[in-house]
Scaffold this motif. Structure first.
Motif, PDB file in Angstrom:
ATOM      1  N   TYR A 340       3.830  -2.342  -2.256  1.00  0.00           N
ATOM      2  CA  TYR A 340       2.628  -1.918  -1.519  1.00  0.00           C
ATOM      3  C   TYR A 340       2.994  -1.218  -0.224  1.00  0.00           C
ATOM      4  O   TYR A 340       2.508  -0.110   0.056  1.00  0.00           O
ATOM      5  CB  TYR A 340       1.755  -3.143  -1.239  1.00  0.00           C
ATOM      6  N   TYR A 341       3.876  -1.817   0.571  1.00  0.00           N
ATOM      7  CA  TYR A 341       4.154  -1.253   1.890  1.00  0.00           C
ATOM      8  C   TYR A 341       4.951   0.050   1.807  1.00  0.00           C
ATOM      9  O   TYR A 341       4.780   0.958   2.627  1.00  0.00           O
ATOM     10  CB  TYR A 341       4.832  -2.287   2.788  1.00  0.00           C
ATOM     11  N   PHE A 342       5.822   0.182   0.824  1.00  0.00           N
ATOM     12  CA  PHE A 342       6.532   1.442   0.661  1.00  0.00           C
ATOM     13  C   PHE A 342       5.555   2.561   0.299  1.00  0.00           C
ATOM     14  O   PHE A 342       5.687   3.692   0.780  1.00  0.00           O
ATOM     15  CB  PHE A 342       7.611   1.324  -0.420  1.00  0.00           C
ATOM     16  N   HIS A 343       4.565   2.264  -0.521  1.00  0.00           N
ATOM     17  CA  HIS A 343       3.592   3.295  -0.891  1.00  0.00           C
ATOM     18  C   HIS A 343       2.731   3.725   0.298  1.00  0.00           C
ATOM     19  O   HIS A 343       2.492   4.917   0.497  1.00  0.00           O
ATOM     20  CB  HIS A 343       2.698   2.791  -2.029  1.00  0.00           C
ATOM     21  N   ILE A 344       2.249   2.768   1.080  1.00  0.00           N
ATOM     22  CA  ILE A 344       1.328   3.146   2.159  1.00  0.00           C
ATOM     23  C   ILE A 344       2.042   3.652   3.406  1.00  0.00           C
ATOM     24  O   ILE A 344       1.457   4.413   4.194  1.00  0.00           O
ATOM     25  CB  ILE A 344       0.372   1.989   2.537  1.00  0.00           C
ATOM     26  N   LEU A 345       3.320   3.281   3.584  1.00  0.00           N
ATOM     27  CA  LEU A 345       4.044   3.687   4.783  1.00  0.00           C
ATOM     28  C   LEU A 345       5.028   4.823   4.549  1.00  0.00           C
ATOM     29  O   LEU A 345       5.443   5.490   5.490  1.00  0.00           O
ATOM     30  CB  LEU A 345       4.786   2.486   5.393  1.00  0.00           C
ATOM     31  N   GLU A 346       5.396   5.040   3.276  1.00  0.00           N
ATOM     32  CA  GLU A 346       6.352   6.102   2.936  1.00  0.00           C
ATOM     33  C   GLU A 346       5.770   7.070   1.938  1.00  0.00           C
ATOM     34  O   GLU A 346       6.471   7.641   1.120  1.00  0.00           O
ATOM     35  CB  GLU A 346       7.634   5.473   2.371  1.00  0.00           C
TER      36      GLU A 346
END
Length: 347
Positions: A340-346
């Motif tokens: 999740y965080y890689f998708h929304i932050l990267e």
């Protein structure tokens, strides 16, 4: 004679291909996605080799990651509905579904409402949200009935296990298997009260209703805030404090950049556990989008430790296999959060 294993994996219709110029992040993403897939069968399960159980908090993390990793909405809907069907006459959900267990986890019922709201955002399935609205309202009603002096009292029934995470003063494992002879002190928990405020706001956005929480916010500041530290204490019986409970305070609108800074720098802060970093990261991002780089580096540090130990799936806690006394799962779906965080932050 021979013995072997035959894989029985959930048939995915789509699988994301996420790539970064950072090799470590790519490895973390792939292992996170594999961990998530191994915890999918007839419903989301916490782990494939132990309980194989559908929990409200575990599945919330899994659903959030699954929307990005697999474009999956069928399993979230089925899992949300299955847990919703376990609601009893008090409004509380069973700890797992489908079953009736010796304990219930009140905070996991609130996590179920979060999962319902996020499902609505990713699926636009308004009909299902309407169907589940009475269940969500029942969950909130359960906690409203525990309100006293402006705060929600910690549930103290024999079945109540006030678990938040596997850290000191937050796992409360001694509550499992209590008897009528065991005395339970009157207590208020910061995590529960802040999580209720956060969830009530999400419920209001889903339904158009209005849940009054301003009085509770005032009471939290009065009973929990340690002015000399600039931090909220973890409960009304202790002056210790944790990253999780203070992150939930940020999400409840009870903190600012100063609190966010103290959460990360106070040396006496109880660190957040692997699965609950979602609340830490979301609280920091709500305060300042500039925490993006910190979050990505924090993920890399935590997950590299597991990769360096040779794992091919991520654990229930980041030190599970490194602690000789640990009994945690070595493949746990709630730890797939980097997806999740890689998708929304990267992106």
């Amino acid at each position: 004679y021979s013995a072997g294993l035959m894989p029985a994996e959930y048939p995915l219709e789509f699988e994301s291909e996420w790539l970064s110029c950072d090799r470590l992040m790519n490895k973390i993403y792939d292992v996170s996605k594999r961990t998530l897939h191994l915890c999918m069968h007839e419903h989301y399960e916490d782990c494939p080799q132990r309980e194989q159980a559908l929990y409200g908090m575990d599945s919330r993390n899994q659903m959030l990651c699954g929307y990005y990793a697999f474009g999956e909405t069928k399993m979230p809907r089925a899992s949300i509905e299955l847990l919703g069907m376990s609601q009893n006459e008090t409004g509380m959900l069973e700890m797992c579904a489908p079953c009736v267990f010796e304990s219930v986890i009140p905070s996991f019922a609130l996590a179920w409402v979060i999962a319902l709201g996020e499902y609505g955002m990713f699926s636009a399935d308004i009909e299902f949200l309407r169907k589940m609205q009475p269940v969500a309202k029942g969950v909130l009603g359960y906690f409203i009935r525990l309100e006293k002096d402006g705060l929600i009292m910690r549930p103290s029934g024999l079945r109540d296990w006030n678990f938040y995470e596997w850290t000191d003063l937050s796992h409360n494992a001694s509550q499992i298997g209590r008897t009528k002879e065991d005395k339970t002190p009157k207590q208020y928990d910061l995590s529960l009260n802040c999580m209720y405020i956060y969830v009530a706001d999400m419920y209001d956005k889903m339904t158009g209703e209005h849940t009054e929480t301003e009085g509770m916010k005032k009471a939290i500041k009065e009973h929990f805030f340690l002015a000399d530290k600039g931090i909220y204490r973890i409960d009304t019986l202790h002056d210790r404090y944790s990253q999780l409970s203070n992150s939930l305070a940020l999400l409840a609108g009870l903190g600012d950049r100063e609190l966010a800074k103290n959460i990360l720098t106070d040396p006496d802060m109880i660190p957040v556990s692997l699965s609950m970093t979602t609340f830490l990261y979301d609280g920091l991002l709500k305060t300042d989008s500039g925490y993006r780089d910190f979050i990505l580096e924090n993920i890399k540090t935590k997950y590299k430790k597991m990769l360096d130990a040779g794992t091919t799936t991520f654990w229930e806690n980041e030190d599970s296999i490194l602690d000789s006394k640990a009994v945690e799962s070595l493949c746990h779906g709630w730890s797939a959060l980097p997806v999740y965080y890689f998708h929304i932050l990267e992106a």
